[in-house]
Motif scaffolding. Structure first.
Motif, PDB file in Angstrom:
ATOM      1  N   LEU A  52      19.879  -6.775  -1.889  1.00 39.53           N
ATOM      2  CA  LEU A  52      18.494  -7.221  -1.770  1.00 39.53           C
ATOM      3  C   LEU A  52      18.128  -7.326  -0.299  1.00 39.53           C
ATOM      4  CD1 LEU A  52      15.837  -8.496  -2.892  1.00 39.53           C
ATOM      5  CD2 LEU A  52      17.010 -10.712  -2.770  1.00 39.53           C
ATOM      6  N   PHE A  53      17.159  -6.531   0.127  1.00 35.61           N
ATOM      7  CA  PHE A  53      16.653  -6.581   1.495  1.00 35.61           C
ATOM      8  C   PHE A  53      15.338  -7.360   1.520  1.00 35.61           C
ATOM      9  CE2 PHE A  53      19.361  -2.838   1.752  1.00 35.61           C
ATOM     10  CZ  PHE A  53      19.915  -2.936   3.027  1.00 35.61           C
ATOM     11  N   ILE A  54      15.247  -8.302   2.447  1.00 39.79           N
ATOM     12  CA  ILE A  54      14.014  -9.063   2.648  1.00 39.79           C
ATOM     13  C   ILE A  54      13.479  -8.782   4.050  1.00 39.79           C
ATOM     14  CG2 ILE A  54      12.966 -11.352   2.836  1.00 39.79           C
ATOM     15  CD1 ILE A  54      13.717 -10.715  -0.008  1.00 39.79           C
ATOM     16  N   GLY A  55      12.290  -8.222   4.104  1.00 37.15           N
ATOM     17  CA  GLY A  55      11.562  -8.154   5.370  1.00 37.15           C
ATOM     18  C   GLY A  55      10.708  -9.409   5.438  1.00 37.15           C
ATOM     19  N   ASP A  56      11.163 -10.410   6.144  1.00 35.80           N
ATOM     20  CA  ASP A  56      10.472 -11.702   6.144  1.00 35.80           C
ATOM     21  C   ASP A  56       9.065 -11.538   6.729  1.00 35.80           C
ATOM     22  OD1 ASP A  56       9.682 -14.454   6.559  1.00 35.80           O
ATOM     23  OD2 ASP A  56      11.799 -14.966   6.424  1.00 35.80           O
ATOM     24  N   GLY A  57       8.058 -11.872   5.935  1.00 36.29           N
ATOM     25  CA  GLY A  57       6.674 -11.750   6.399  1.00 36.29           C
ATOM     26  C   GLY A  57       6.129 -10.338   6.362  1.00 36.29           C
ATOM     27  N   MET A  58       6.834  -9.418   5.703  1.00 34.09           N
ATOM     28  CA  MET A  58       6.469  -8.002   5.727  1.00 34.09           C
ATOM     29  C   MET A  58       5.505  -7.645   4.597  1.00 34.09           C
ATOM     30  SD  MET A  58       8.988  -4.649   5.759  1.00 34.09           S
ATOM     31  CE  MET A  58       9.294  -4.707   3.968  1.00 34.09           C
ATOM     32  N   GLY A  59       4.224  -7.899   4.827  1.00 38.88           N
ATOM     33  CA  GLY A  59       3.204  -7.506   3.872  1.00 38.88           C
ATOM     34  C   GLY A  59       2.855  -6.033   4.016  1.00 38.88           C
ATOM     35  N   ILE A  60       1.883  -5.586   3.246  1.00 43.04           N
ATOM     36  CA  ILE A  60       1.491  -4.179   3.248  1.00 43.04           C
ATOM     37  C   ILE A  60       1.064  -3.710   4.638  1.00 43.04           C
ATOM     38  CG2 ILE A  60      -0.278  -2.576   2.451  1.00 43.04           C
ATOM     39  CD1 ILE A  60       1.754  -2.970   0.345  1.00 43.04           C
ATOM     40  N   ASN A  61       0.272  -4.516   5.341  1.00 44.12           N
ATOM     41  CA  ASN A  61      -0.167  -4.092   6.674  1.00 44.12           C
ATOM     42  C   ASN A  61       1.000  -4.003   7.650  1.00 44.12           C
ATOM     43  OD1 ASN A  61      -2.854  -3.470   6.424  1.00 44.12           O
ATOM     44  ND2 ASN A  61      -3.589  -5.523   6.899  1.00 44.12           N
TER      45      ASN A  61
END
Length: 500
Positions: A52-61
């Motif tokens: 499981l990879f989490i891009g913290d704060g990584m929304g669509i933009n």
């Protein structure tokens, strides 16, 4: 009449006839993508491993702007560039709200994914019955994490992060608390230890063997060492690194050289603490600190030695941390770092037995606005073929901006009119609409990308805690945990003295 019109069209010069779409590179690329989708085989229904990879704060933009910057950095067209995880065959949208707020923080964000239950902001590893900063409610509301369940079922488990290892997201694998800030004993109010709660650093190191992590890479060395040593901040005098090294075959690494020198074929738990607090941004990282891709590669190599499989949580934490500072350069550079780490995982695993998921715990208020040509740098001023596209006041404006944050207008101060060199500098903070000392998270749904067993279940729009269900189903955890061979030893669920 129709025959006459056709004859007239045939008489027109070739230059006036319609273009042949079949030779257009955009058309042919889309046709190739269609053929790939048509030839895609359904994924299997059981996984040996989950990453499981989490891009913290990584929304669509953040994904879009990060993609553009990554492409432009490589001298490519940024708009059409693809990050590694954008090539994964299945995708969906996750709704990230918490039990008590429209916009989540990282604690509930990861807790929902790792436990299957949404909780309140600032809490993790507990249900929504808890009260913030209240120890007794944490003890009653404790919920096992996916990593703990997987470990009890015989799988290896690990966490990799560019933040401190006791920060909100990595703590989602092993922590149980109503307040994410209780990272060392110095952070606990007096009533918490009196009621039976311990800090997150101790929770990681002192977890019962049946659920203890096999690999933990990140920062936060200071939270593991006693004060008075020049590095530590613990008031209880404990050296948790020594506690860790007391376990059978345990190893401790402190820098990139130590990580590279690890024999990944040797069994035993490995703790890597590469900074006193958070690891530095990739834009500032010295050679002594390993990057996310290197830590991910080593973690996979270590965990892969377990014949039963593994669960690994990997976080690109600095996306969020630099968005909080309105520093798009560093935040988006970390999106590229996540992409590199995912590429490493894709190359080291087989999609037939490893479920890879890439998502975010929440979004940020980054905005990508119109006006710039595709040949202009995404971090720069809004320009079309070099000509400034000004705002309604006739002033230059940036392609990227934020809803809130420290670069917002302060009362009594006038905002500066930037030039191109200024906004392209790595320390520049993109403008924000509303001044706040730290930019706020945003509440829109976040993307989810997946490949491997059960990855086709991650399509459409779903709750963040649904991701847990997919991972647990892929690992067949219910059946594994009901196996008579899986025993709950005394003290597995909690510390033997009743502490959290």
């Amino acid at each position: 009449m129709k025959a006459a019109i056709l004859a007239l069209l045939l008489m027109l010069p070739a230059a006036a006839q319609a273009a042949d779409s079949a030779t257009n590179p955009q058309f042919t690329a889309a046709r190739a993508a269609l053929n790939n989708a048509l030839n895609r085989q359904p994924p299997p229904r059981r996984a040996r491993n989950v990453i499981l990879f989490i891009g913290d704060g990584m929304g669509i933009n953040s994904v879009t702007a990060g993609r553009i910057l990554a492409g432009q950095t490589r001298g490519r067209d940024g708009a059409s560039y693809q990050l590694s995880f954008e090539t994964l065959p299945y995708s969906g949208l996750s709704k990230t709200y918490s039990a008590d707020k429209l916009v989540t923080d990282s604690s509930n964000g990861i807790s929902a994914i790792m436990t299957g239950v949404k909780t309140i902001n600032a809490a993790t590893g507990v249900d929504d019955s808890v009260t913030g900063k209240d120890c007794p409610s944490a003890l009653k509301g404790r919920i096992p994490t996916l990593a703990e369940q997987a470990a009890r079922a015989g799988l290896a488990t690990g966490v990799v992060t560019t933040s401190g290892i006791t920060d909100a997201t990595p703590a989602g694998a092993y922590g149980h608390t109503t307040f994410r800030g209780w990272r060392a004993d110095a952070d606990l109010p007096p009533e918490a230890p009196a009621a039976g709660c311990i800090d997150l650093a101790r929770q990681l190191v002192e977890a019962p063997e049946a659920i203890r992590l096999d690999v933990a890479f990140g920062g936060d060395l200071n939270n593991f060492l006693p004060s008075g040593t020049g590095e530590g901040r613990r008031k209880d005098g404990l050296d948790l690194t020594a506690t860790w090294l007391g376990y059978d075959h345990a190893r401790l690494v402190r820098d990139a050289a130590g990580l590279a020198a690890l024999d990944t074929r040797t069994p035993g738990p490995v703790l890597g603490l590469f900074a006193g607090g958070d690891l530095p941004s990739a834009a500032d990282r010295p050679d002594t600190v390993p990057g996310l891709a290197a830590m991910t590669a080593t973690a996979i190599d270590l965990l892969s030695q377990d014949p039963d499989g593994y669960v690994l949580l990997v976080e690109s934490a600095a996306i969020d941390k630099w968005h909080h500072q309105n520093n798009a350069y560093r935040a988006l550079t970390e999106v590229d770092e996540l992409s590199k780490a995912v590429q490493v995982a894709m190359e080291r695993t087989d999609p037939r037995d490893t479920l890879i998921i890439v998502t975010a715990d929440h979004s940020h208020g980054l905005v990508l606005t119109a006006g710039s040509g595709r040949d202009e740098p995404v971090l720069g001023l809004v320009r079309y073929h070099g000509e400034l596209q000004t705002d309604g006041n006739g002033r230059p404006r940036t392609t990227l901006s934020y809803a809130t944050g420290p670069s917002g207008p302060k009362e009594g101060t006038a905002s500066a009119i930037p030039d191109q060199a200024t906004v392209l500098a790595k320390d520049y903070r993109q403008p924000a609409l509303t001044y706040m000392t730290s930019a706020q998270h945003a509440g829109e749904d976040v993307p989810v990308y997946a490949r491997g067993p059960d990855s086709d279940l991650l399509t459409g729009t779903f709750e963040s805690n649904y991701i847990y269900q997919v991972m647990a189903h892929a690992l067949d955890l219910d059946a594994r945990l009901q196996d008579p061979a899986v025993r709950l030893d005394s003290g597995d669920q909690e510390h033997t003295d009743g502490r959290q």
